[in-house]
Design a protein around this motif. Structure first.
Motif, PDB file in Angstrom:
ATOM      1  N   PHE A 167      11.446   7.864   6.619  1.00 51.91           N
ATOM      2  CA  PHE A 167      10.015   8.115   6.749  1.00 51.91           C
ATOM      3  C   PHE A 167       9.155   6.992   6.165  1.00 51.91           C
ATOM      4  CE2 PHE A 167      12.164  12.227   6.598  1.00 51.91           C
ATOM      5  CZ  PHE A 167      11.793  12.724   7.823  1.00 51.91           C
ATOM      6  N   VAL A 168       9.767   5.941   5.663  1.00 48.24           N
ATOM      7  CA  VAL A 168       8.990   4.797   5.161  1.00 48.24           C
ATOM      8  C   VAL A 168       9.426   3.500   5.829  1.00 48.24           C
ATOM      9  CG1 VAL A 168       8.536   5.876   2.928  1.00 48.24           C
ATOM     10  CG2 VAL A 168      10.599   4.490   3.222  1.00 48.24           C
ATOM     11  N   ILE A 169      10.270   3.606   6.863  1.00 46.17           N
ATOM     12  CA  ILE A 169      10.847   2.406   7.445  1.00 46.17           C
ATOM     13  C   ILE A 169       9.789   1.505   8.070  1.00 46.17           C
ATOM     14  CG2 ILE A 169      11.301   3.357   9.722  1.00 46.17           C
ATOM     15  CD1 ILE A 169      13.595   1.048   7.647  1.00 46.17           C
ATOM     16  N   ASP A 170       8.659   2.104   8.493  1.00 46.70           N
ATOM     17  CA  ASP A 170       7.586   1.299   9.062  1.00 46.70           C
ATOM     18  C   ASP A 170       6.742   0.619   7.993  1.00 46.70           C
ATOM     19  OD1 ASP A 170       8.292   1.864  11.640  1.00 46.70           O
ATOM     20  OD2 ASP A 170       6.967   3.600  11.830  1.00 46.70           O
ATOM     21  N   GLU A 171       7.021   0.923   6.720  1.00 48.49           N
ATOM     22  CA  GLU A 171       6.226   0.355   5.637  1.00 48.49           C
ATOM     23  C   GLU A 171       7.096  -0.471   4.688  1.00 48.49           C
ATOM     24  OE1 GLU A 171       2.842   3.634   4.875  1.00 48.49           O
ATOM     25  OE2 GLU A 171       4.880   4.343   4.497  1.00 48.49           O
ATOM     26  N   MET A 172       8.206  -0.975   5.203  1.00 53.81           N
ATOM     27  CA  MET A 172       9.099  -1.746   4.340  1.00 53.81           C
ATOM     28  C   MET A 172      10.001  -2.634   5.195  1.00 53.81           C
ATOM     29  SD  MET A 172      12.122   1.001   3.351  1.00 53.81           S
ATOM     30  CE  MET A 172      12.992  -0.245   2.408  1.00 53.81           C
ATOM     31  N   THR A 173      10.665  -3.528   4.519  1.00 52.68           N
ATOM     32  CA  THR A 173      11.743  -4.307   5.132  1.00 52.68           C
ATOM     33  C   THR A 173      13.034  -3.954   4.403  1.00 52.68           C
ATOM     34  OG1 THR A 173      10.266  -6.126   5.696  1.00 52.68           O
ATOM     35  CG2 THR A 173      12.610  -6.612   5.634  1.00 52.68           C
ATOM     36  N   ASN A 223       0.000   5.863   0.011  1.00 53.91           N
ATOM     37  CA  ASN A 223       0.389   6.827   1.041  1.00 53.91           C
ATOM     38  C   ASN A 223       1.205   7.991   0.480  1.00 53.91           C
ATOM     39  OD1 ASN A 223      -0.878   5.136   2.826  1.00 53.91           O
ATOM     40  ND2 ASN A 223       1.011   4.265   3.652  1.00 53.91           N
ATOM     41  N   GLY A 224       1.420   8.007  -0.835  1.00 58.19           N
ATOM     42  CA  GLY A 224       2.132   9.123  -1.450  1.00 58.19           C
ATOM     43  C   GLY A 224       3.633   8.915  -1.577  1.00 58.19           C
ATOM     44  N   SER A 225       4.149   7.755  -1.179  1.00 60.81           N
ATOM     45  CA  SER A 225       5.588   7.492  -1.281  1.00 60.81           C
ATOM     46  C   SER A 225       5.898   6.873  -2.641  1.00 60.81           C
ATOM     47  CB  SER A 225       6.041   6.550  -0.154  1.00 60.81           C
ATOM     48  OG  SER A 225       5.788   7.129   1.104  1.00 60.81           O
ATOM     49  N   ASN A 226       7.051   7.200  -3.178  1.00 64.00           N
ATOM     50  CA  ASN A 226       7.483   6.675  -4.472  1.00 64.00           C
ATOM     51  C   ASN A 226       8.842   6.016  -4.303  1.00 64.00           C
ATOM     52  OD1 ASN A 226       8.277   6.179  -7.106  1.00 64.00           O
ATOM     53  ND2 ASN A 226       7.443   8.109  -7.895  1.00 64.00           N
ATOM     54  N   PRO A 227       8.933   4.686  -4.403  1.00 62.64           N
ATOM     55  CA  PRO A 227      10.221   3.999  -4.229  1.00 62.64           C
ATOM     56  C   PRO A 227      11.299   4.487  -5.193  1.00 62.64           C
ATOM     57  CG  PRO A 227       8.411   2.427  -4.148  1.00 62.64           C
ATOM     58  CD  PRO A 227       7.826   3.735  -4.580  1.00 62.64           C
ATOM     59  N   LEU A 228      10.896   4.951  -6.396  1.00 59.90           N
ATOM     60  CA  LEU A 228      11.898   5.401  -7.365  1.00 59.90           C
ATOM     61  C   LEU A 228      12.629   6.644  -6.873  1.00 59.90           C
ATOM     62  CD1 LEU A 228       9.991   4.856 -10.739  1.00 59.90           C
ATOM     63  CD2 LEU A 228      11.601   3.332  -9.570  1.00 59.90           C
ATOM     64  N   HIS A 266       0.803  -1.216   0.000  1.00 56.89           N
ATOM     65  CA  HIS A 266       0.000   0.000   0.000  1.00 56.89           C
ATOM     66  C   HIS A 266       0.840   1.271   0.000  1.00 56.89           C
ATOM     67  CE1 HIS A 266       0.791  -0.751   4.336  1.00 56.89           C
ATOM     68  NE2 HIS A 266       0.999   0.555   4.330  1.00 56.89           N
ATOM     69  N   ILE A 267       2.139   1.190  -0.150  1.00 56.58           N
ATOM     70  CA  ILE A 267       3.001   2.363   0.022  1.00 56.58           C
ATOM     71  C   ILE A 267       2.711   3.448  -1.008  1.00 56.58           C
ATOM     72  CG2 ILE A 267       4.874   1.458  -1.413  1.00 56.58           C
ATOM     73  CD1 ILE A 267       6.812   2.725   0.648  1.00 56.58           C
ATOM     74  N   LEU A 268       2.268   3.037  -2.232  1.00 64.42           N
ATOM     75  CA  LEU A 268       1.964   4.036  -3.251  1.00 64.42           C
ATOM     76  C   LEU A 268       0.749   4.869  -2.862  1.00 64.42           C
ATOM     77  CD1 LEU A 268       2.507   1.875  -6.466  1.00 64.42           C
ATOM     78  CD2 LEU A 268       4.110   3.449  -5.387  1.00 64.42           C
TER      79      LEU A 268
END
Length: 684
Positions: A228-234, A168-173, A164-166
């Motif tokens: 700021f995305v560490i709680d939404e990833m490994t 939330n407005g986050s972009n892995p790229l 669901h990270i996308l």
């Protein structure tokens, strides 16, 4: 349905981040060794930079990047956060706010000057390296300058984001782009979990990445990118040493994704301590599920105001229903009316609670004000706040900002002495401004106290006589003389400065506070300081009132101002010429509301006196009847009634008629004037 305004959302988020940044910078003035404050400031800068780039605020992102780069030396402990550096950093923060609010009209020359000052403070030798980040040197070239084959030369990373990270407005790229800025970076997307087209959700993230980063940066720098995305990833990070490097390791991976096992290189045995920390998945701390359970939603203030208006109308309708039910003999209607009254009261309290804001959000703004005035006037001043958790209606918070600014400026400019004068008086070098808030019944008391020289009563009196406000032979207590400070155009300053001296400010303070149905108390001790207390109601929307009858009219007195109710005795009526009541040994002046309101008809045989107070002053208001408590929805009077000072508003009663709300502060002032006039007549 209208689409959300992402630009406005960015501005709101940035405003909060800039406040956080300013608070951290000001705290660093007193706690320069606090690493948490430095990290807090750096995180705020990092977030503003990333969000600015995401929402198209390129000027904000570029300037913040330069600011962040210069401030990174403080974060690494290479230079201390001196007061001079903090002052420049605060100016940079102000420039970022200007770029966000008016990007087209902001002068870039000012921004370049601020960045030059920053680079100068972080040391001349660092100007080239802070001006623009350069890619890390080639690991092979670096190996020629060292004989230690086990030196750290890079990192292997494995990135797995929650699906669901996308959303939330986050972009892995964008995160991968940040990694590339650290040095040569080769990433391979793993497509094992990508579903077939008919099952693919475009808002889900199915990709994972294996990344090889050739940079000798520290693990902390990598952690900051994913802060700021560490709680939404490994995130799994493994060190890459120079011993592993070969020409093949520097060759970019083909664009065609290889199977995951094909890109896995044998992991060398790293140093024990580094291996223990680096091989752990980047989830050392558990997810803060409790925090997410108490999530907040950003709501426009206009919608809260509209909701409060609807609740006010509901309270009025509920009062009418209760009145009809009381006249009915049907018990079922009475039960329904009582249930609706309970629900309306609960909804009223909940809605008012949603509008309540801790006053600490207002107090925090004045830290910068005190800091800047202290430097400008060369007066060391500390700001001490307490009672920040005291809640007040958001409308009250907005109206209270300007009066407090005037009071604090006057306290520093006129109250706090220069250091030499303070030392001669046996005081400490630093002045002190105290801001305090506390609940007192249905009111909030906000106190501004300084430890300066106090008010010069003789000078105030002389100025009042010069302006013709006071005769030379008039006798007034000091407290009344001090009230001349709130007269328009009144100033005792001997010179006009950029801060004060024109007599504009204190009259605005008084008028604003009175428009909020509040009052001002002032106390001073020569040589010790001055205390100004603002007495404010909790809200401007709905209050508990005491309904009274005077003649044929009904009126509301705010219940927070009522102390007690007593019956007007025959002796009191015979002594009307004196206009004083004896309340347990204290003489309290009283007003006959029938005379003031021009009531018609004969008065009741047994009239009632309502004892009200503002500050330390008590006054009795004589009415024909006390009807009882009443939930009062305040309606503002029209401009045609602006000259009627004894009423602060109106409300709608249960039978649909209107009742005026009495302004207790104005009535107390009127009673005092009557008492002073009577005292002068008796003396004559």
């Amino acid at each position: 349905m209208s689409s959300p305004d992402w630009t406005e959302s960015f501005r709101q988020e940035s405003s909060e981040l800039l406040e956080t940044l300013e608070g951290a910078l000001l705290d660093l003035c007193d706690q320069p060794d606090d690493r948490e404050l430095i990290d807090c400031a750096f995180r705020a800068l990092h977030t503003i930079k990333g969000s600015g780039s995401m929402f198209g605020f390129d000027k904000v992102a570029n300037f913040t990047h330069e600011f962040e780069t210069a401030f990174d030396r403080v974060r690494k402990g290479e230079i201390p956060p001196t007061r001079e550096l903090i002052t420049v950093a605060l100016a940079a923060k102000d420039y970022i706010r200007a770029l966000i609010e008016a990007p087209d009209s902001t002068d870039q020359i000012i921004g370049d000057g601020i960045l030059d000052d920053l680079r100068r403070f972080v040391a001349p030798s660092s100007e080239q390296e802070t001006a623009s980040p350069q890619p890390a040197a080639s690991p092979v070239a670096a190996d020629e300058d060292t004989n230690d084959d086990t030196d750290l030369a890079g990192w292997r990373l494995h990135l797995e984001f929650e699906s669901h990270i996308l959303r939330n407005g986050s972009n892995p790229l964008h995160l991968l782009d940040d990694l590339c800025k650290l040095g040569p970076c080769f990433a391979v997307a793993l497509i094992d979990d990508v579903p077939l087209l008919d099952a693919l959700d475009p808002e889900e993230c199915y990709l994972k990445w294996d990344v090889t980063l050739h940079s000798a940066c520290s693990r902390d720098i990598i952690d900051d990118i994913f802060m700021f995305v560490i709680d939404e990833m490994t995130l799994t990070v493994t060190p890459l040493t120079r011993r592993e490097l070969s020409p093949a390791a520097l060759t970019p991976t083909p664009k065609t994704p290889a199977p995951r096992t094909a890109i896995a290189d044998p992991t060398p045995p790293p140093a024990p301590k580094e291996a223990e920390r680096a091989q752990e998945p980047r989830r050392e701390e558990p997810k803060r599920s409790d925090d997410r359970g108490i999530a907040t939603v950003r709501v426009q203030a206009r919608r809260l105001d509209e909701m409060m208006d609807r609740v006010g109308e509901l309270v009025i309708a509920q009062a009418r229903l209760s009145q009809l039910a009381s006249a009915s003999s049907d018990p079922s209607i009475k039960i329904i009316a009582e249930e609706i009254e309970r629900l309306a009261g609960s909804l009223r309290d909940t809605t008012m609670g949603a509008r309540m804001v801790p006053i600490g959000s207002l107090f925090g703004r004045f830290r910068r004000l005190v800091h800047d005035l202290s430097l400008e006037l060369s007066k060391p001043v500390d700001l001490i706040t307490s009672g920040e958790d005291t809640e007040l209606d958001k409308t009250m918070i907005e109206c209270l900002a300007d009066p407090l600014v005037h009071l604090i400026r006057n306290a520093i400019d006129h109250g706090i002495e220069q250091t030499a004068v303070r030392n001669a008086a046996g005081k400490t070098d630093k002045g002190r401004i105290e801001l305090h808030a506390i609940h007192s019944g249905a009111q909030v008391l906000v106190t501004v106290r300084d430890n300066g020289a106090g008010l010069n009563t003789a000078r105030i009196r002389a100025k009042a006589e010069e302006l013709g406000l006071l005769s030379t032979d008039a006798e007034l207590p000091d407290a009344d003389i001090h009230q001349f400070l709130f007269h328009p155009g009144f100033s005792t300053a001997q010179t006009i400065s950029a801060l004060s001296g024109r007599g504009v400010g204190m009259d605005v303070v008084k008028r604003t506070i009175e428009n909020m149905r509040g009052s001002i108390d002032m106390a001073t001790r020569p040589g010790e300081g001055t205390t100004v207390t603002l007495r404010l109601p909790l809200t401007l929307a709905i209050i508990e009132g005491l309904m009274i009858r005077v003649g044929e009219g009904r009126y509301i007195i705010p219940l927070s101002a009522v102390e007690e109710c007593v019956e007007l005795t025959a002796d009191d009526q015979r002594a009307r010429g004196r206009n004083f009541l004896n309340i347990r040994g204290d003489l309290v002046p009283f007003l006959m509301l029938r005379d003031m309101l021009y009531a018609t008809g004969a008065p009741d045989e047994y009239q009632k006196t309502i004892i009200v107070s503002t500050g330390e002053t008590r006054v009795g208001l004589v009415a024909d009847q006390i009807i009882g408590s009443h939930q009062t929805v305040i309606k503002s009077l029209s401009k045609l009634h602006s000259d009627v000072t004894i009423f602060s508003g109106a409300t709608i009663l249960g039978d649909g008629t209107a009742a005026l709300i009495l302004d207790v502060a104005q009535l107390v002032t009127l009673a005092q004037a009557h008492a002073d006039k009577q005292h002068l007549n008796e003396a004559a």
